[in-house]
Design a protein around this motif. Structure first.
Motif, PDB file in Angstrom:
ATOM      1  N   SER A  10       0.831  -1.207   0.000  1.00 40.09           N
ATOM      2  CA  SER A  10       0.000   0.000   0.000  1.00 40.09           C
ATOM      3  C   SER A  10       0.865   1.257   0.000  1.00 40.09           C
ATOM      4  N   ALA A  11       1.852   1.305   0.899  1.00 44.38           N
ATOM      5  CA  ALA A  11       2.724   2.477   0.986  1.00 44.38           C
ATOM      6  C   ALA A  11       3.521   2.672  -0.300  1.00 44.38           C
ATOM      7  N   THR A  12       3.958   1.565  -0.902  1.00 45.85           N
ATOM      8  CA  THR A  12       4.710   1.645  -2.161  1.00 45.85           C
ATOM      9  C   THR A  12       3.844   2.242  -3.259  1.00 45.85           C
ATOM     10  N   MET A  13       2.613   1.777  -3.391  1.00 49.31           N
ATOM     11  CA  MET A  13       1.720   2.292  -4.433  1.00 49.31           C
ATOM     12  C   MET A  13       1.359   3.757  -4.193  1.00 49.31           C
ATOM     13  N   ILE A  14       1.132   4.109  -2.935  1.00 49.87           N
ATOM     14  CA  ILE A  14       0.808   5.505  -2.624  1.00 49.87           C
ATOM     15  C   ILE A  14       1.976   6.413  -2.989  1.00 49.87           C
ATOM     16  N   LEU A  15       3.176   6.044  -2.546  1.00 47.55           N
ATOM     17  CA  LEU A  15       4.353   6.855  -2.876  1.00 47.55           C
ATOM     18  C   LEU A  15       4.611   6.877  -4.376  1.00 47.55           C
ATOM     19  N   PHE A  16       4.391   5.744  -5.032  1.00 47.42           N
ATOM     20  CA  PHE A  16       4.585   5.672  -6.478  1.00 47.42           C
ATOM     21  C   PHE A  16       3.665   6.661  -7.196  1.00 47.42           C
ATOM     22  N   ALA A  17       2.417   6.715  -6.741  1.00 45.94           N
ATOM     23  CA  ALA A  17       1.455   7.638  -7.354  1.00 45.94           C
ATOM     24  C   ALA A  17       1.821   9.093  -7.077  1.00 45.94           C
ATOM     25  N   VAL A  18       2.289   9.377  -5.863  1.00 43.69           N
ATOM     26  CA  VAL A  18       2.637  10.755  -5.500  1.00 43.69           C
ATOM     27  C   VAL A  18       3.911  11.205  -6.191  1.00 43.69           C
ATOM     28  N   ILE A  19       4.932  10.371  -6.165  1.00 45.99           N
ATOM     29  CA  ILE A  19       6.202  10.717  -6.820  1.00 45.99           C
ATOM     30  C   ILE A  19       5.976  10.858  -8.319  1.00 45.99           C
ATOM     31  N   ASP A  20       5.135  10.002  -8.882  1.00 43.13           N
ATOM     32  CA  ASP A  20       4.722  10.058 -10.279  1.00 43.13           C
ATOM     33  C   ASP A  20       5.904  10.181 -11.238  1.00 43.13           C
ATOM     34  N   VAL A  21       6.870   9.298 -11.074  1.00 48.77           N
ATOM     35  CA  VAL A  21       8.064   9.367 -11.917  1.00 48.77           C
ATOM     36  C   VAL A  21       7.727   9.090 -13.380  1.00 48.77           C
ATOM     37  N   ILE A  22       6.726   8.264 -13.650  1.00 46.64           N
ATOM     38  CA  ILE A  22       6.321   8.009 -15.034  1.00 46.64           C
ATOM     39  C   ILE A  22       5.708   9.274 -15.627  1.00 46.64           C
ATOM     40  N   GLY A  23       4.849   9.926 -14.869  1.00 44.91           N
ATOM     41  CA  GLY A  23       4.253  11.170 -15.333  1.00 44.91           C
ATOM     42  C   GLY A  23       5.263  12.288 -15.485  1.00 44.91           C
ATOM     43  N   ASN A  24       6.372  12.178 -14.758  1.00 44.18           N
ATOM     44  CA  ASN A  24       7.415  13.199 -14.836  1.00 44.18           C
ATOM     45  C   ASN A  24       8.464  12.913 -15.902  1.00 44.18           C
ATOM     46  N   VAL A  25       8.337  11.785 -16.618  1.00 45.23           N
ATOM     47  CA  VAL A  25       9.298  11.465 -17.680  1.00 45.23           C
ATOM     48  C   VAL A  25       9.417  12.610 -18.689  1.00 45.23           C
ATOM     49  N   PRO A  26       8.299  13.235 -19.127  1.00 47.65           N
ATOM     50  CA  PRO A  26       8.460  14.358 -20.058  1.00 47.65           C
ATOM     51  C   PRO A  26       9.286  15.505 -19.473  1.00 47.65           C
ATOM     52  N   ILE A  27       9.125  15.777 -18.179  1.00 45.05           N
ATOM     53  CA  ILE A  27       9.905  16.835 -17.523  1.00 45.05           C
ATOM     54  C   ILE A  27      11.379  16.437 -17.478  1.00 45.05           C
ATOM     55  N   ILE A  28      11.641  15.179 -17.142  1.00 41.66           N
ATOM     56  CA  ILE A  28      13.016  14.682 -17.055  1.00 41.66           C
ATOM     57  C   ILE A  28      13.680  14.726 -18.430  1.00 41.66           C
ATOM     58  N   VAL A  29      12.942  14.302 -19.462  1.00 39.93           N
ATOM     59  CA  VAL A  29      13.481  14.335 -20.822  1.00 39.93           C
ATOM     60  C   VAL A  29      13.794  15.774 -21.230  1.00 39.93           C
ATOM     61  N   ASP A  30      12.895  16.700 -20.896  1.00 38.88           N
ATOM     62  CA  ASP A  30      13.110  18.110 -21.219  1.00 38.88           C
ATOM     63  C   ASP A  30      14.341  18.648 -20.489  1.00 38.88           C
ATOM     64  N   LEU A  31      14.522  18.255 -19.226  1.00 32.34           N
ATOM     65  CA  LEU A  31      15.713  18.678 -18.469  1.00 32.34           C
ATOM     66  C   LEU A  31      16.979  18.128 -19.099  1.00 32.34           C
ATOM     67  N   ARG A  32      16.931  16.877 -19.549  1.00 37.45           N
ATOM     68  CA  ARG A  32      18.098  16.284 -20.223  1.00 37.45           C
ATOM     69  C   ARG A  32      18.470  17.086 -21.462  1.00 37.45           C
ATOM     70  N   ARG A  33      17.457  17.525 -22.203  1.00 31.85           N
ATOM     71  CA  ARG A  33      17.717  18.322 -23.412  1.00 31.85           C
ATOM     72  C   ARG A  33      18.336  19.667 -23.062  1.00 31.85           C
ATOM     73  N   LYS A  34      17.849  20.303 -21.986  1.00 32.26           N
ATOM     74  CA  LYS A  34      18.300  21.648 -21.624  1.00 32.26           C
ATOM     75  C   LYS A  34      19.682  21.665 -20.982  1.00 32.26           C
ATOM     76  N   VAL A  35      19.932  20.709 -20.061  1.00 33.83           N
ATOM     77  CA  VAL A  35      21.169  20.781 -19.270  1.00 33.83           C
ATOM     78  C   VAL A  35      22.116  19.618 -19.502  1.00 33.83           C
ATOM     79  N   GLY A  36      21.743  18.676 -20.339  1.00 34.79           N
ATOM     80  CA  GLY A  36      22.626  17.549 -20.608  1.00 34.79           C
ATOM     81  C   GLY A  36      22.359  16.393 -19.669  1.00 34.79           C
ATOM     82  N   HIS A  37      23.400  15.874 -19.069  1.00 35.98           N
ATOM     83  CA  HIS A  37      23.338  14.675 -18.232  1.00 35.98           C
ATOM     84  C   HIS A  37      22.590  14.912 -16.922  1.00 35.98           C
ATOM     85  N   VAL A  38      21.698  13.985 -16.567  1.00 33.20           N
ATOM     86  CA  VAL A  38      21.035  13.979 -15.266  1.00 33.20           C
ATOM     87  C   VAL A  38      21.704  12.905 -14.430  1.00 33.20           C
TER      88      VAL A  38
END
Length: 190
Positions: A10-38
């Motif tokens: 339960s805690a894993t799923m709740i944190l997974f939904a809140v952290i939303d790393v899949i939903g943040n992939v576009p943001i991460i990809v955009d950051l990689r384009r702007k600043v290079g290596h993450v």
């Protein structure tokens, strides 16, 4: 130790939904384009330190300023509610300025270990054993690390529409979690 696999799941799923790393992939990809290596390793470790520290010290900080865990959990349910609305409707209620670097800020904080995550950790602490929450944090950090490393490939695989669908699904899950969190803690206020 009070290891409970249901609490961990339960805690894993709740944190997974809140952290939303899949939903943040576009943001991460955009950051990689702007600043290079993450720096995936560094971002994951720092986010873990922030989350575990807040898990233990957050309650003391609340006591210092005179707020009980139930009040914080109810406030957290509102934050989760609005995060879910953002995810489901595809709107932005709060927007940070674009960063110049992507080392610790903004990946580790606030993207992974932001206000929603910290609120969720204290809310989870009101319901679950601490050791189960720590295991859930570690599981999520492993997943975050993998997603940071593979963000470019995931974007190509799922495409924008696939990422959008996943984000909306996790938005609905997060909305249900917010309602449950509110319902289970609001009676403790009275």
């Amino acid at each position: 130790m009070n290891i409970d696999f249901k609490q961990i799941a339960s805690a894993t799923m709740i944190l997974f939904a809140v952290i939303d790393v899949i939903g943040n992939v576009p943001i991460i990809v955009d950051l990689r384009r702007k600043v290079g290596h993450v720096e995936s390793e560094k971002a994951s470790i720092v986010a873990g330190i922030i989350m575990i520290s807040f898990l233990f010290l957050g309650d003391e900080i609340l006591k210092l300023i005179g707020i009980d865990v139930n009040s914080f959990a109810v406030a957290g349910s509102f934050i989760l509610f609005f995060l879910a609305i953002e995810m489901i409707l595809g709107i932005t209620l709060y927007k940070d300025d674009a960063p110049e670097t992507a080392s610790i800020v903004p990946i580790a904080f606030p993207l992974i270990a932001g206000a929603g995550t910290m609120t969720t950790l204290l809310s989870l602490r009101a319901e679950f054993a601490v050791e189960n929450i720590i295991i859930a944090i570690v599981i999520n950090l492993i997943f975050v690390y993998i997603m940071l490393k593979l963000s470019g490939k995931i974007e190509k695989l799922l495409g924008k529409s696939g990422l959008g669908v996943i984000r909306k699904i996790f938005g609905v899950i997060l909305l249900a979690i917010a309602v449950k969190l509110f319902a289970s803690n609001v009676t403790g206020l009275f």
